[in-house]
Design an enzyme around this catalytic site. Structure first.
Site, PDB file in Angstrom:
ATOM      1  N   GLY A  61       0.829  -1.198   0.000  1.00 20.64           N
ATOM      2  CA  GLY A  61       0.000   0.000   0.000  1.00 20.64           C
ATOM      3  C   GLY A  61       0.858   1.240   0.000  1.00 20.64           C
ATOM      4  O   GLY A  61       2.074   1.173   0.211  1.00 20.64           O
ATOM      5  N   PHE A  65       4.719   8.655   3.125  1.00 25.21           N
ATOM      6  CA  PHE A  65       6.024   8.968   2.508  1.00 25.21           C
ATOM      7  C   PHE A  65       6.183   8.289   1.172  1.00 25.21           C
ATOM      8  O   PHE A  65       6.488   8.893   0.164  1.00 25.21           O
ATOM      9  CB  PHE A  65       7.163   8.493   3.406  1.00 25.21           C
ATOM     10  N   GLY A  66       6.042   6.969   1.212  1.00 26.48           N
ATOM     11  CA  GLY A  66       6.277   6.179   0.011  1.00 26.48           C
ATOM     12  C   GLY A  66       5.592   4.844   0.142  1.00 26.48           C
ATOM     13  O   GLY A  66       4.828   4.613   1.088  1.00 26.48           O
ATOM     14  N   GLU A  67       5.887   3.974  -0.778  1.00 33.85           N
ATOM     15  CA  GLU A  67       5.268   2.659  -0.840  1.00 33.85           C
ATOM     16  C   GLU A  67       5.687   1.811   0.380  1.00 33.85           C
ATOM     17  O   GLU A  67       6.788   1.965   0.898  1.00 33.85           O
ATOM     18  CB  GLU A  67       5.749   1.984  -2.127  1.00 33.85           C
ATOM     19  N   VAL A  68       4.775   0.951   0.819  1.00 37.58           N
ATOM     20  CA  VAL A  68       5.103  -0.047   1.840  1.00 37.58           C
ATOM     21  C   VAL A  68       5.096  -1.406   1.148  1.00 37.58           C
ATOM     22  O   VAL A  68       4.157  -1.719   0.405  1.00 37.58           O
ATOM     23  CB  VAL A  68       4.094  -0.027   3.014  1.00 37.58           C
ATOM     24  N   LYS A  88       8.772  -0.141   5.036  1.00 31.44           N
ATOM     25  CA  LYS A  88       8.342   1.215   4.676  1.00 31.44           C
ATOM     26  C   LYS A  88       9.493   1.880   3.953  1.00 31.44           C
ATOM     27  O   LYS A  88      10.630   1.819   4.419  1.00 31.44           O
ATOM     28  CB  LYS A  88       8.006   2.016   5.927  1.00 31.44           C
ATOM     29  N   ASP A 187      -4.045   9.536  17.983  1.00 26.92           N
ATOM     30  CA  ASP A 187      -4.827   9.123  16.805  1.00 26.92           C
ATOM     31  C   ASP A 187      -5.265   7.660  16.918  1.00 26.92           C
ATOM     32  O   ASP A 187      -5.188   6.906  15.948  1.00 26.92           O
ATOM     33  CB  ASP A 187      -3.989   9.366  15.543  1.00 26.92           C
ATOM     34  N   ARG A 191      -8.593   2.560  11.880  1.00 25.80           N
ATOM     35  CA  ARG A 191      -7.739   2.600  10.674  1.00 25.80           C
ATOM     36  C   ARG A 191      -6.254   2.483  11.016  1.00 25.80           C
ATOM     37  O   ARG A 191      -5.444   2.128  10.161  1.00 25.80           O
ATOM     38  CB  ARG A 191      -7.985   3.890   9.891  1.00 25.80           C
ATOM     39  N   ASN A 192      -5.880   2.804  12.259  1.00 24.00           N
ATOM     40  CA  ASN A 192      -4.462   2.788  12.658  1.00 24.00           C
ATOM     41  C   ASN A 192      -4.050   1.515  13.382  1.00 24.00           C
ATOM     42  O   ASN A 192      -2.946   1.428  13.918  1.00 24.00           O
ATOM     43  CB  ASN A 192      -4.147   4.015  13.513  1.00 24.00           C
ATOM     44  N   ASP A 208       0.277   2.646  13.698  1.00 22.60           N
ATOM     45  CA  ASP A 208       0.540   3.927  13.042  1.00 22.60           C
ATOM     46  C   ASP A 208       0.761   5.003  14.106  1.00 22.60           C
ATOM     47  O   ASP A 208      -0.095   5.211  14.968  1.00 22.60           O
ATOM     48  CB  ASP A 208      -0.646   4.303  12.138  1.00 22.60           C
TER      49      ASP A 208
HETATM   50  P1  ADP Z   1       0.125   6.109   6.330  1.00 25.90           P
HETATM   51  O1  ADP Z   1       1.403   6.767   5.962  1.00 25.90           O
HETATM   52  O2  ADP Z   1      -1.030   6.443   5.456  1.00 25.90           O
HETATM   53  O3  ADP Z   1      -0.183   6.203   7.802  1.00 25.90           O
HETATM   54  P2  ADP Z   1       1.509   3.654   6.411  1.00 25.90           P
HETATM   55  O4  ADP Z   1       2.753   4.173   5.807  1.00 25.90           O
HETATM   56  O5  ADP Z   1       1.526   3.375   7.873  1.00 25.90           O
HETATM   57  O6  ADP Z   1       0.295   4.579   6.058  1.00 25.90           O
HETATM   58  O7  ADP Z   1       1.044   2.362   5.666  1.00 25.90           O
HETATM   59  C1  ADP Z   1       0.672   2.320   4.318  1.00 25.90           C
HETATM   60  C2  ADP Z   1       0.078   0.972   3.999  1.00 25.90           C
HETATM   61  O8  ADP Z   1       0.938  -0.079   4.390  1.00 25.90           O
HETATM   62  C3  ADP Z   1      -1.245   0.725   4.711  1.00 25.90           C
HETATM   63  O9  ADP Z   1      -2.111   0.112   3.788  1.00 25.90           O
HETATM   64  C4  ADP Z   1      -0.907  -0.216   5.817  1.00 25.90           C
HETATM   65  O10 ADP Z   1      -1.991  -1.072   6.074  1.00 25.90           O
HETATM   66  C5  ADP Z   1       0.296  -0.966   5.280  1.00 25.90           C
HETATM   67  N1  ADP Z   1       1.212  -1.318   6.397  1.00 25.90           N
HETATM   68  C6  ADP Z   1       1.891  -0.464   7.191  1.00 25.90           C
HETATM   69  N2  ADP Z   1       2.610  -1.119   8.114  1.00 25.90           N
HETATM   70  C7  ADP Z   1       2.392  -2.443   7.904  1.00 25.90           C
HETATM   71  C8  ADP Z   1       2.828  -3.658   8.551  1.00 25.90           C
HETATM   72  N3  ADP Z   1       3.662  -3.642   9.593  1.00 25.90           N
HETATM   73  N4  ADP Z   1       2.378  -4.828   8.057  1.00 25.90           N
HETATM   74  C9  ADP Z   1       1.528  -4.859   7.010  1.00 25.90           C
HETATM   75  N5  ADP Z   1       1.078  -3.776   6.370  1.00 25.90           N
HETATM   76  C10 ADP Z   1       1.491  -2.567   6.809  1.00 25.90           C
END
Ligand code: ADP
Length: 348
Positions: A61, A65-68, A88, A187, A191-192, A208
């Protein structure tokens, strides 16, 4: 203190030169401190892991910042055991501000040690793109999970009251840990929170920390204003006076409980933030979700006491959610069956 401009032109070149000069570029140049549990930490305290031991498999997702990515991590290059991880990433062409935010997020997550908070594994900050490596929470976020679990015309919800209460227990355990460590999350919301797995045996973890991270920004008080704030999860003293304490998180936890028992509805259906602030300031509160057992709604309303000191703390909340789990009348109550939602609420 921090430069706020996006990098471009000469600014970008300068930053590249700096990045070549020191091993971590802007990170070592500014090197902010982070306090947790009575100790002070900085960049040098972060566990650096070799990039070669990471394998990125697929995108999970888009983050702020960028792609995870989903991937695998080996402790040593030759190891045959691989651990599933989430990575991340910070794109190479990021502003100094984004670099500092990314570093602060890593520092915050690295110091927690609790079963209901996402586990930090390490960072690759030696060069670009920078990585933060976390345990993989493969079940996705709690809000999406709840929405997918709603009853449908052809099948009732696969979840029971016990499942919902167990999710609430998990989050309250994570929150109790944060409270004990005087960390204000700011927060807490469905969603978090992320799930280890969607199936039985799932564990919910707080994953989050973006809002807590943002208060370390030099420009925090100038930024965005109320449009950026999770108003529907905030108590009056927070949106009126900017007062944040652990009792702020308690209010938000009450709203999360409402999200859980409404199977992922948007709180205050059909209302905007301005409207909600007025409603809540005047003593208005969320209605009980359909079929919500009275003792569970009772916990929510305790979290929403207008006087912060009168709200229970998380140790007490954990106990009260635990009592609900022991109460056959609560645990055996049916979940709502499918109802065609009114047209005004189709997308909530
Ligand atoms: P944001 O910057 O919008 O708060 P994140 O960078 O935390 O979002 O996460 C972006 C995406 O990656 C979300 O869809 C989240 O569900 C997924 N994600 C983040 N951390 C993890 C993790 N530890 N395991 C699985 N998916 C994750």
């Amino acid at each position: 203190l921090l430069r706020r401009k996006m990098l471009g032109g000469p600014e970008l070149q300068l930053s590249r030169l700096r990045a070549q000069a020191g091993p971590n570029g802007v990170l070592t140049e500014y090197n902010p401190n982070y306090e947790f549990g009575g100790e002070t930490y900085n960049l040098t305290d972060l566990k650096e892991i070799p990039r070669e031991n990471l394998q990125l498999v697929k995108a999970l997702g888009q983050g702020a910042f960028g792609e995870v990515y989903q991937g695998f991590f080996k402790q040593r290059a030759g190891d045959s055991v691989e651990m599933p991880v989430a990575v991340k990433t910070l794109p190479e062409l990021s502003s100094n501000q984004a670099e500092m935010d990314f570093l602060m997020e890593a520092l915050i997550m690295s110091k927690f040690n609790h079963a209901n908070i996402v586990h930090f594994i390490g960072v690759c900050f030696d060069k670009h793109p920078r990585f933060i490596v976390l345990e993989l929470l493969a079940g996705g976020d709690l809000k999406t999970f709840l929405r997918e679990s709603r009853p449908k015309p052809e099948r009732s919800s696969p979840l029971t009251m016990k499942d919902l209460l167990t999710c609430a227990m998990d989050v309250s355990k994570g929150c109790r840990y944060l409270e004990e460590n005087h960390f204000i999350h700011r927060d807490i919301a469905a969603r978090n929170c992320l799930l280890t797995t969607k199936g039985p045996g799932r564990v919910v973890k707080i994953a989050d920390f973006g809002m807590a991270r943002d208060i370390y920004r030099a420009d925090y008080y100038k930024k965005g204003g109320k449009a950026m704030l999770p108003v529907k999860w905030m108590p009056p003293e927070a949106f009126l006076d900017g007062i944040f304490t652990s009792k702020t998180d308690v209010w938000s936890f009450g709203v999360l409980l409402w999200e859980v028992f409404s199977l992922g509805y948007m709180p205050y259906p059909g209302r905007g933030n301005q409207d909600v602030m007025q409603l809540v300031t005047n003593g208005g509160r969320l209605e009980p979700p359909t079929n919500c057992p009275a003792p569970v709604y009772g916990i929510m309303t305790q979290c929403w006491h207008p006087i912060p000191e009168e709200r229970p703390n998380f140790a007490t909340l954990l106990e009260r959610v635990g009592y609900c789990l022991q109460d056959p009348e609560v645990v055996n109550a049916p979940l709502p069956v499918f109802q065609r939602p009114p047209s005004s609420e189709r997308d909530v």
